[in-house]
Design a protein around this motif. Structure first.
Motif, PDB file in Angstrom:
ATOM      1  N   LEU A 176       0.839  -1.209   0.000  1.00  0.00           N
ATOM      2  CA  LEU A 176       0.000   0.000   0.000  1.00  0.00           C
ATOM      3  C   LEU A 176       0.873   1.257   0.000  1.00  0.00           C
ATOM      4  CD1 LEU A 176      -2.893  -0.654   2.604  1.00  0.00           C
ATOM      5  CD2 LEU A 176      -2.976  -0.886   0.136  1.00  0.00           C
ATOM      6  N   GLY A 177       1.882   1.263   0.911  1.00  0.00           N
ATOM      7  CA  GLY A 177       2.757   2.424   1.057  1.00  0.00           C
ATOM      8  C   GLY A 177       3.581   2.697  -0.189  1.00  0.00           C
ATOM      9  N   VAL A 178       4.143   1.624  -0.768  1.00  0.00           N
ATOM     10  CA  VAL A 178       5.010   1.778  -1.958  1.00  0.00           C
ATOM     11  C   VAL A 178       4.190   2.275  -3.154  1.00  0.00           C
ATOM     12  CG1 VAL A 178       6.451   0.544  -3.634  1.00  0.00           C
ATOM     13  CG2 VAL A 178       6.718   0.089  -1.182  1.00  0.00           C
ATOM     14  N   ILE A 243       0.843   3.210  14.166  1.00  0.00           N
ATOM     15  CA  ILE A 243       1.611   4.299  13.537  1.00  0.00           C
ATOM     16  C   ILE A 243       2.014   3.878  12.121  1.00  0.00           C
ATOM     17  CG2 ILE A 243       3.761   5.664  13.656  1.00  0.00           C
ATOM     18  CD1 ILE A 243       3.586   5.255  16.774  1.00  0.00           C
ATOM     19  N   PHE A 244       2.530   2.633  12.006  1.00  0.00           N
ATOM     20  CA  PHE A 244       2.948   2.099  10.698  1.00  0.00           C
ATOM     21  C   PHE A 244       1.732   1.913   9.783  1.00  0.00           C
ATOM     22  CE2 PHE A 244       3.322  -1.941   8.253  1.00  0.00           C
ATOM     23  CZ  PHE A 244       4.255  -1.526   7.300  1.00  0.00           C
ATOM     24  N   VAL A 245       0.665   1.301  10.332  1.00  0.00           N
ATOM     25  CA  VAL A 245      -0.536   1.004   9.531  1.00  0.00           C
ATOM     26  C   VAL A 245      -1.162   2.296   9.004  1.00  0.00           C
ATOM     27  CG1 VAL A 245      -2.905   0.095   9.647  1.00  0.00           C
ATOM     28  CG2 VAL A 245      -1.025  -1.198  10.657  1.00  0.00           C
ATOM     29  N   LYS A 246      -1.316   3.296   9.888  1.00  0.00           N
ATOM     30  CA  LYS A 246      -1.953   4.554   9.475  1.00  0.00           C
ATOM     31  C   LYS A 246      -1.120   5.250   8.387  1.00  0.00           C
ATOM     32  CE  LYS A 246      -3.708   8.983  11.054  1.00  0.00           C
ATOM     33  NZ  LYS A 246      -3.751  10.008  12.087  1.00  0.00           N
ATOM     34  N   LEU A 247       0.203   5.223   8.562  1.00  0.00           N
ATOM     35  CA  LEU A 247       1.094   5.855   7.583  1.00  0.00           C
ATOM     36  C   LEU A 247       0.936   5.207   6.209  1.00  0.00           C
ATOM     37  CD1 LEU A 247       3.393   7.920   7.083  1.00  0.00           C
ATOM     38  CD2 LEU A 247       5.020   6.110   7.643  1.00  0.00           C
ATOM     39  N   MET A 248       0.913   3.872   6.175  1.00  0.00           N
ATOM     40  CA  MET A 248       0.780   3.138   4.904  1.00  0.00           C
ATOM     41  C   MET A 248      -0.585   3.401   4.255  1.00  0.00           C
ATOM     42  SD  MET A 248       3.676   1.680   4.427  1.00  0.00           S
ATOM     43  CE  MET A 248       4.556   2.911   5.354  1.00  0.00           C
ATOM     44  N   LEU A 249      -1.642   3.404   5.091  1.00  0.00           N
ATOM     45  CA  LEU A 249      -2.988   3.674   4.568  1.00  0.00           C
ATOM     46  C   LEU A 249      -3.054   5.068   3.946  1.00  0.00           C
ATOM     47  CD1 LEU A 249      -5.282   2.257   7.431  1.00  0.00           C
ATOM     48  CD2 LEU A 249      -5.093   1.342   5.131  1.00  0.00           C
ATOM     49  N   LEU A 250      -2.526   6.052   4.677  1.00  0.00           N
ATOM     50  CA  LEU A 250      -2.577   7.440   4.180  1.00  0.00           C
ATOM     51  C   LEU A 250      -1.759   7.605   2.907  1.00  0.00           C
ATOM     52  CD1 LEU A 250      -2.446   9.517   7.493  1.00  0.00           C
ATOM     53  CD2 LEU A 250      -4.408   9.215   5.972  1.00  0.00           C
ATOM     54  N   LEU A 251      -0.580   6.961   2.863  1.00  0.00           N
ATOM     55  CA  LEU A 251       0.245   7.044   1.644  1.00  0.00           C
ATOM     56  C   LEU A 251      -0.533   6.515   0.448  1.00  0.00           C
ATOM     57  CD1 LEU A 251       3.821   5.976   2.876  1.00  0.00           C
ATOM     58  CD2 LEU A 251       3.166   8.208   1.946  1.00  0.00           C
ATOM     59  N   ASN A 252      -1.274   5.405   0.677  1.00  0.00           N
ATOM     60  CA  ASN A 252      -2.035   4.822  -0.426  1.00  0.00           C
ATOM     61  C   ASN A 252      -3.184   5.733  -0.849  1.00  0.00           C
ATOM     62  OD1 ASN A 252      -4.223   2.718  -1.618  1.00  0.00           O
ATOM     63  ND2 ASN A 252      -2.129   1.986  -1.933  1.00  0.00           N
ATOM     64  N   TYR A 253      -3.904   6.271   0.154  1.00  0.00           N
ATOM     65  CA  TYR A 253      -5.013   7.184  -0.173  1.00  0.00           C
ATOM     66  C   TYR A 253      -4.508   8.432  -0.912  1.00  0.00           C
ATOM     67  CZ  TYR A 253      -8.456   4.616   2.643  1.00  0.00           C
ATOM     68  OH  TYR A 253      -9.320   3.669   3.117  1.00  0.00           O
ATOM     69  N   PHE A 254      -3.419   9.020  -0.409  1.00  0.00           N
ATOM     70  CA  PHE A 254      -2.856  10.209  -1.056  1.00  0.00           C
ATOM     71  C   PHE A 254      -2.351   9.857  -2.463  1.00  0.00           C
ATOM     72  CE2 PHE A 254      -2.787  12.036   3.245  1.00  0.00           C
ATOM     73  CZ  PHE A 254      -3.168  13.347   2.981  1.00  0.00           C
TER      74      PHE A 254
END
Length: 654
Positions: A176-178, A243-254
C-alpha cells in the motif's frame, strides 16, 4: 489470567506482538483502500476539489475517529486485558445503571450484522481486479467459493492459518505504502488535502453533497473490531503498530488522490474501462496479477478476523445472559480461541446471501457502514459512563463525548440514504439479533422475578433425616442440583419440592452447585460451603465471562481436591461396595420450566416467554450447556407461575 499478567500483556512491546497485531487487528480497516475512493467518486467526473476533499475527510476521520477515539482513548477501557463492547458493558455494569444494557445489546448486534457484510465486500473488491484480464468474468462463483473455503477451515482453528497472517499483512501494508508513494512523486500537491478546509468544501461541491460522508465513513469501519481484539495483542503493541498502519494507509489514499488529479475531468470508467477502481489503476500492468493475489489474501484475513470476533462476541453474550446456549468447541489450546458451529454456518449463509443479492462490491457499499456506525454510537455512550466511573473531570468528558456523538450522528445521518439501496439488509439482520438478545435477557429477568427462594436452615433437619430413612429407596449416593440462588443460605423452593415431594429422593450426600459469571473475562475459582458435615455441601464457581462452562469436569476436580484434603468421603455407602472402596454414583437433577396454566400474564410477558421457549428448544440443552454426562442427568419439568390467580371463591353445598 492474573491482573499482573494483564499489565504485562499491555505494557510489553515485542516484535512478535507487533507482527501478530498486523495479522489479527487490522484486517478490516487495512483493506478499506480497496473500496473507499471508488465509493466517494462513484460515476461522477473527477474534479480536483472532490479528490482533495475526499482525501481530507479520510485523513481527519482516521485521525479523530480511529486514532484519537479508539487507539488513544477507548483502548484504556480494558476489562482485565480484554476489549470489545460487551467487555466495556461488563465494566460499566458496576455503575448499576440498568438501561446501559440497551446500548450494549444494540452495539453487539450491529457488530455481528457487520460481520455478515465485511467478508463479501472485502473479497469481492479484491476479486473484481480480475476483470482487467477478462472483462466478462463472473466473479460471484469465485467469491462464494473463497467464502465457503474460509468458513470450512474455521473448525480446525485459526492457529495454523494465523502463522501466515502476519507476514501477508506486513507485505500488504508495505505494498500500500510503496504504490501510494510512487504516485505521490508525480504530484506532491495532493498533501494540501491535510487542510480540513478541503473536507468542508467537498460537502459543497460533491453531487451528493453532505451524504458523501457515507462513503468516507467506510475508511474507519474496522475501528470497532480493533478494540474487540485488544486482548490478543496488548494495548502497547496495537498503538505502536497503528503508527505504521496509518502511515501506509494514508500514503495509499494520497497516492490514489495524486493519480486521480492527473485524470481530472474523466470518469473512472473512462480511465480504467473494466476496472473502475483507483486502487488497481495505480498499479503498473506487470504488477497487477501479484497485486490481485495479495489483495485477495488480505481480504480473506480481514474476513477471518471478523469471524473469530463474532465467535468471541456470541460466547460473551451467552455468559452475560444475552444469547441462548449454543455448542462451543475449542479447536486449539490457544487462550480465547473458540469455534461455534451454529454461528459459523449462519454467518456463511448470510455472506452467500449478501453476495447473491448484491453481486458487485459497488452495490455492497450501500449496505456497509450503517450498522457499524450504530455500534460506534453505542460504544461512545458506554465510554461516557466508563470515564465517569474512572472519575475523569466532567469538563473533559462533556466536550469529548459531545464531539464524538456529533461526528457519529453526522455519519449515521449520511448513511441513512443507504437504507433503501441495501442498508436495510444489515439493519434487518441487526434487528433480528437485537430481538433474540432482548427476549433472552427479559425472559431470564421475568423468570428470576417469579422464582421463590427458601432458607436452607429450615430444611436441614428434614434433609438429614431423609438421608438415613431406610424406608425410602435410595435415589443416588450423591445427588447434585444446579441452583440460581446467589445467597449461600438460600435455595429455590422448587429444589426442595423436587427432593421432598415430587418423589422423595434419598441420597447420602446432597450437593448444590451455583455458577457466578463475573464481570471480568478470565478467572476460574470455587468456594465450598459445608452446610451439614457429610450430608449437604454447596459449591460456588466463579467464572470469567470468556471461560467455558465445563461443570462436569470442574465438579470432578473439586471433589478430587476435597477427598485429598480429607473433607469428604465419596465411597459408596452400600456395604459391599464400600468394603471394596468403590466410588458412589453421582446423579444431577436439572429443572426445565414451563408456564403454568394458572398464570395470569400480560400480553408482553406472554410474547417474551413464548419466544423464549421457542429459542430454548432450538438451543443447547441444559445438560450439554453445563457439559454434563447425559447418563447421570435427570431432567424434571416444573411449572412457572407468573402473577398467580386470586383465590377462587366457591360455596360448599350439602
Amino acid at each position: 489470567m492474573s491482573s499482573h499478567s494483564h499489565q504485562n500483556l499491555h505494557s510489553k512491546l515485542t516484535t512478535g506482538g507487533l507482527l501478530i497485531s498486523l495479522g489479527i487487528i487490522y484486517g478490516d480497516i487495512g483493506t478499506s483502500p480497496l473500496y473507499v475512493m471508488k465509493a466517494i467518486l462513484g460515476d461522477y467526473a473527477i474534479s480536483r476539489d472532490i479528490v482533495l476533499g475526499g482525501i481530507s475527510c479520510i485523513f481527519w476521520t482516521l485521525t479523530l475517529q480511529t486514532t484519537l477515539k479508539y487507539v488513544i482513548i477507548t483502548l484504556n477501557a480494558d476489562n482485565h486485558g480484554e476489549g470489545g463492547i460487551f467487555a466495556l458493558f461488563a465494566l460499566v455494569k458496576k455503575t448499576k445503571i440498568k438501561w446501559l444494557i440497551i446500548p450494549a445489546i444494540i452495539g453487539g448486534s450491529a457488530l455481528l450484522a457487520d460481520g455478515i457484510i465485511t467478508p463479501p465486500i472485502s473479497v469481492s473488491s479484491a476479486i473484481e481486479g480480475l476483470r482487467l484480464f477478462n472483462p466478462k468474468i463472473n466473479t460471484v462463483p469465485i467469491v462464494i467459493g473463497i467464502l465457503i473455503g474460509l468458513f470450512t477451515i474455521q473448525q480446525f482453528g485459526s492457529k495454523i492459518v494465523g502463522k501466515f497472517f502476519s507476514p501477508i499483512m506486513l507485505l500488504w501494508f508495505t505494498m500500500l505504502g510503496v504504490l501510494g508513494t510512487l504516485q505521490i512523486m508525480t504530484d506532491a500537491s495532493v498533501f494540501s488535502a491535510i487542510n480540513p478546509y478541503y473536507g468542508y468544501k467537498l460537502l459543497q461541491v460533491h453531487p451528493e453533497g453532505y451524504f458523501v460522508l457515507g462513503a468516507v465513513f467506510l475508511c474507519t469501519t474496522g475501528a470497532e473490531a480493533l478494540y474487540s481484539d485488544m486482548g490478543h495483542c496488548g494495548r502497547k503493541n496495537i498503538r505502536i503498530s497503528w503508527i505504521f498502519v496509518k502511515l501506509m494507509l494514508l500514503l495509499n489514499y494520497f497516492g490514489q488522490g495524486a493519480y486521480l488529479i492527473n485524470h481530472e475531468g474523466k470518469t473512472l470508467s473512462e480511465i480504467g474501462g473494466n476496472v473502475q477502481n483507483p486502487f488497481y489503476l495505480i498499479m503498473a500492468d506487470w504488477f497487477m496479477p501479484v497485486g490481485i493475489v495479495i489483495a485477495t489474501m488480505a481480504a480473506v484475513i480481514a474476513s477471518q478476523a471478523l469471524i473469530s470476533g463474532s465467535f468471541t462476541l456470541i460466547n460473551e453474550a451467552m455468559r452475560l445472559n444475552f444469547w441462548p446456549k449454543v455448542k462451543i468447541k475449542y479447536p486449539t489450546e490457544l487462550k480465547g480461541q473458540l469455534y461455534i458451529p451454529s454461528i459459523n454456518w449462519l454467518l456463511l449463509l448470510g455472506c452467500i446471501g449478501v453476495v447473491l443479492y448484491f453481486r458487485e462490491s459497488g452495490n455492497m457499499e450501500h449496505a456497509y457502514g450503517l450498522a457499524i456506525v450504530l455500534c460506534m454510537i453505542m460504544t461512545t455512550i458506554l465510554l461516557n459512563f466508563y470515564l465517569i466511573m474512572k472519575r475523569v473531570k466532567l469538563y473533559l468528558i462533556v466536550p469529548l463525548i459531545m464531539v464524538y456523538l456529533l461526528i457519529e450522528f453526522s455519519f449515521l445521518y449520511a448513511n441513512i440514504t443507504k437504507f433503501m439501496h441495501g442498508g436495510f439488509v444489515t439493519l434487518i439482520i441487526a434487528s433480528i439479533l437485537i430481538g433474540i438478545m432482548a427476549t433472552w435477557y427479559l425472559a431470564k429477568q421475568i423468570s428470576k422475578n417469579y422464582t421463590k427462594n427458601v432458607k436452607i436452615d429450615d430444611y436441614k433437619k428434614v434433609l438429614a433425616e431423609l438421608s438415613v430413612d431406610l424406608s425410602i429407596p435410595k435415589y443416588a449416593t450423591h445427588l447434585v442440583y444446579m441452583t440460581n440462588s446467589n445467597k449461600v443460605d438460600e435455595i429455590e423452593e422448587k429444589v426442595m419440592y423436587s427432593i421432598l415431594q415430587k418423589r422423595p429422593k434419598r441420597a447420602d450426600l446432597y450437593w448444590f452447585i451455583h455458577v457466578n459469571v463475573l464481570n471480568e473475562p478470565y478467572r476460574k475459582e470455587y468456594r465450598v460451603t459445608e452446610i451439614i458435615q457429610d450430608d449437604i455441601y454447596r459449591v460456588d464457581f466463579y467464572l470469567g465471562f470468556r471461560e467455558p462452562t465445563k461443570i462436569n469436569l470442574m465438579f470432578k476436580q473439586v471433589i478430587k481436591e476435597m477427598v485429598e484434603r480429607g473433607e469428604v468421603d465419596i465411597t459408596s455407602r452400600y456395604e459391599s461396595l464400600n468394603k471394596n472402596h468403590i466410588i458412589g454414583d453421582f446423579k444431577f437433577v436439572l429443572s426445565e420450566r414451563f408456564i403454568s396454566n394458572d398464570s395470569l400474564i400480560t400480553f408482553f410477558e406472554k410474547v417474551v416467554m413464548n419466544t423464549y421457549f421457542i429459542l430454548k428448544k432450538l438451543s443447547l440443552s441444559e445438560q450439554k450447556g453445563f457439559g454434563l454426562d447425559n447418563s447421570s442427568v435427570k431432567v424434571e419439568q416444573f411449572p412457572m407461575v407468573l402473577h398467580p390467580l386470586e383465590n377462587i371463591e366457591m360455596k360448599r353445598i350439602k
